[in-house]
Write an enzyme that holds these catalytic residues in place. Structure first.
Site, short mmCIF file in Angstrom:
data_model
loop_
_atom_site.label_atom_id
_atom_site.label_comp_id
_atom_site.label_asym_id
_atom_site.label_seq_id
_atom_site.Cartn_x
_atom_site.Cartn_y
_atom_site.Cartn_z
N SER A 143 0.86 -1.19 0.00
CA SER A 143 0.00 0.00 0.00
C SER A 143 0.89 1.24 0.00
O SER A 143 2.05 1.16 0.42
CB SER A 143 -0.85 0.00 1.28
OG SER A 143 -1.49 1.23 1.46
N TYR A 156 -2.32 -0.08 10.62
CA TYR A 156 -2.27 -0.39 9.18
C TYR A 156 -0.92 0.07 8.59
O TYR A 156 -0.28 -0.69 7.86
CB TYR A 156 -3.42 0.33 8.47
CG TYR A 156 -3.60 -0.08 7.02
CD1 TYR A 156 -4.10 -1.33 6.67
CD2 TYR A 156 -3.30 0.82 5.99
CE1 TYR A 156 -4.29 -1.69 5.34
CE2 TYR A 156 -3.49 0.46 4.65
CZ TYR A 156 -3.98 -0.79 4.34
OH TYR A 156 -4.16 -1.14 3.01
N1 LIG Z 1 -8.76 -0.50 -0.71
C1 LIG Z 1 -7.69 0.27 -0.56
O1 LIG Z 1 -7.77 1.52 -0.48
C2 LIG Z 1 -6.31 -0.36 -0.54
C3 LIG Z 1 -5.19 0.45 -0.80
C4 LIG Z 1 -3.92 -0.13 -0.75
C5 LIG Z 1 -3.79 -1.46 -0.45
N2 LIG Z 1 -4.88 -2.23 -0.22
C6 LIG Z 1 -4.67 -3.65 0.12
O2 LIG Z 1 -5.29 -4.46 -0.86
C7 LIG Z 1 -5.53 -5.75 -0.30
C8 LIG Z 1 -6.94 -6.19 -0.65
O3 LIG Z 1 -7.88 -5.31 -0.03
P1 LIG Z 1 -9.17 -4.75 -0.77
O4 LIG Z 1 -9.11 -3.27 -0.68
O5 LIG Z 1 -9.35 -5.39 -2.08
O6 LIG Z 1 -10.32 -5.19 0.29
P2 LIG Z 1 -11.52 -6.22 0.19
O7 LIG Z 1 -12.13 -6.25 1.55
O8 LIG Z 1 -12.39 -5.88 -0.96
O9 LIG Z 1 -10.79 -7.62 -0.09
C9 LIG Z 1 -10.08 -8.30 0.92
C10 LIG Z 1 -10.42 -9.78 0.89
O10 LIG Z 1 -9.65 -10.43 1.91
C11 LIG Z 1 -10.49 -11.36 2.59
N3 LIG Z 1 -9.99 -11.58 3.94
C12 LIG Z 1 -9.91 -10.69 4.96
N4 LIG Z 1 -9.44 -11.29 6.07
C13 LIG Z 1 -9.21 -12.58 5.76
C14 LIG Z 1 -8.74 -13.71 6.47
N5 LIG Z 1 -8.42 -13.62 7.78
N6 LIG Z 1 -8.59 -14.88 5.82
C15 LIG Z 1 -8.96 -15.00 4.51
N7 LIG Z 1 -9.43 -13.97 3.78
C16 LIG Z 1 -9.56 -12.78 4.39
C17 LIG Z 1 -11.86 -10.71 2.57
O11 LIG Z 1 -12.90 -11.69 2.78
C18 LIG Z 1 -11.91 -10.07 1.20
O12 LIG Z 1 -12.44 -10.94 0.21
C19 LIG Z 1 -5.25 -5.61 1.20
O13 LIG Z 1 -3.95 -6.12 1.48
C20 LIG Z 1 -5.27 -4.11 1.43
O14 LIG Z 1 -4.49 -3.72 2.54
C21 LIG Z 1 -6.15 -1.71 -0.27
#
Ligand SMILES: NC(=O)c1ccc[n+]([C@@H]2O[C@H](COP(=O)([O-])OP(=O)(O)OC[C@H]3O[C@@H](n4cnc5c(N)ncnc54)[C@H](O)[C@@H]3O)[C@@H](O)[C@H]2O)c1
Length: 261
Positions: A143, A156
């Site tokens: 991130s 985070y």
């Molecule tokens: N959305 C943002 O602004 C953003 C920005 C930078 C990085 N990220 C990173 O992207 C990655 C994906 O996040 P996203 O934004 O797509 O969110 P999201 O919630 O849409 O997807 C995350 C997925 O991870 C699964 N998950 C969560 N905890 C879990 C566990 N203990 N075991 C198995 N599965 C689990 C959830 O069920 C979900 O399907 C993360 O690492 C997040 O930190 C997100």
């Protein structure tokens, strides 16, 4: 020509958001993808959308044995493992360090680090042996919070810095057999969850407000969608990047060039 033709991929957190978009792109580029996620409903949808190209495993990234099971299933599904995408993660909702109780601080640390950091240790460890056989690669979703303050709260931000440290050390230790890289998305419109121990310390934000806030923070003025990041994953997963390891591709609208204003 498909860029991932015949590749076998293991991806965590593919039932939603960025992981789901990467799954779709990788399948369109010829890969077979095994997804581990804790959301049964999300996995069911994924299966309906991608049928025989995806294998869905319900599990928890904090449990090492769930990864052992998923890696074994990926090898059975596709005959080998070429790529790991460590992606499942949770958020702290920008909770303020000064405003939480010591108990909540500690509970939030355990909860978030267990998923965001130990979850990545777990899937890397469970995949390494199979990836060595194929001279494969790992990609970590990190991130902008892995570089800069105010991409989240302390939990985070610290967890994303830790993921980058893990990625760089693994790139060092696993060379020359396995490449290890990361993609650093900026704020993206997904369902990213605020963890339970911090919920009472943060305000919930609707998608419109979130979009405005994300746009105002990056020079390109983009409220990013999950699809905006998939090209970076594709490059790192493919054989075109065989000389790249230990790197982070930022896909964040230019956070590094915000300037002083
Ligand atoms: N959305 C943002 O602004 C953003 C920005 C930078 C990085 N990220 C990173 O992207 C990655 C994906 O996040 P996203 O934004 O797509 O969110 P999201 O919630 O849409 O997807 C995350 C997925 O991870 C699964 N998950 C969560 N905890 C879990 C566990 N203990 N075991 C198995 N599965 C689990 C959830 O069920 C979900 O399907 C993360 O690492 C997040 O930190 C997100």
């Amino acid at each position: 020509m498909a860029q991932l033709s015949g590749k076998s991929v293991y991806l965590t957190g593919g039932a939603s958001g960025i992981g789901k978009a990467v799954t779709e792109t990788f399948i369109n580029e010829g890969a077979l993808v095994t997804v581990l996620d804790k959301s049964a409903a999300g996995l069911e949808e994924l299966k309906q959308e991608f049928g025989d190209h995806v294998q869905c495993i319900e599990g928890d990234v904090t449990e090492y044995q769930d990864h052992v099971h998923a890696v074994g299933a990926a090898v059975e599904f596709a005959g080998k493992l070429d790529v790991l995408v460590a992606n499942a993660g949770v958020f702290d909702g920008f909770a303020k360090f000064n405003q939480v109780t010591p108990e909540a601080m500690s509970d939030a640390y355990d909860f978030l680090f267990n998923i965001n950091v130990k979850g990545y240790f777990n899937c890397a460890k469970a995949s390494a042996e199979e990836l060595k056989k194929t001279k494969g690669n790992m990609i970590f979703t990190v991130s902008g919070a892995g570089f800069y303050p105010d991409g989240g709260g302390v939990w985070y931000t610290a967890s994303k810095h830790a993921q980058i440290g893990l990625m760089r050390q693994l790139a060092f230790e696993l060379a020359p057999d396995i490449r290890v890289n990361a993609v650093a998305p900026g704020g993206t419109l997904t369902a990213l969850h605020v963890i339970e121990p911090l919920k009472s310390f943060v305000n919930s934000v609707d998608q419109d407000t979130k979009a405005k806030s994300i746009k105002s923070r990056n020079p390109l003025r983009i409220a990013m969608a999950s699809e905006d990041h998939v090209a970076a994953y594709l490059l790192l997963a493919s054989d075109q990047s065989r000389a790249i390891t230990g790197e982070v591709i930022s896909s964040d609208g230019g956070l590094a060039v915000r300037g002083l204003s």
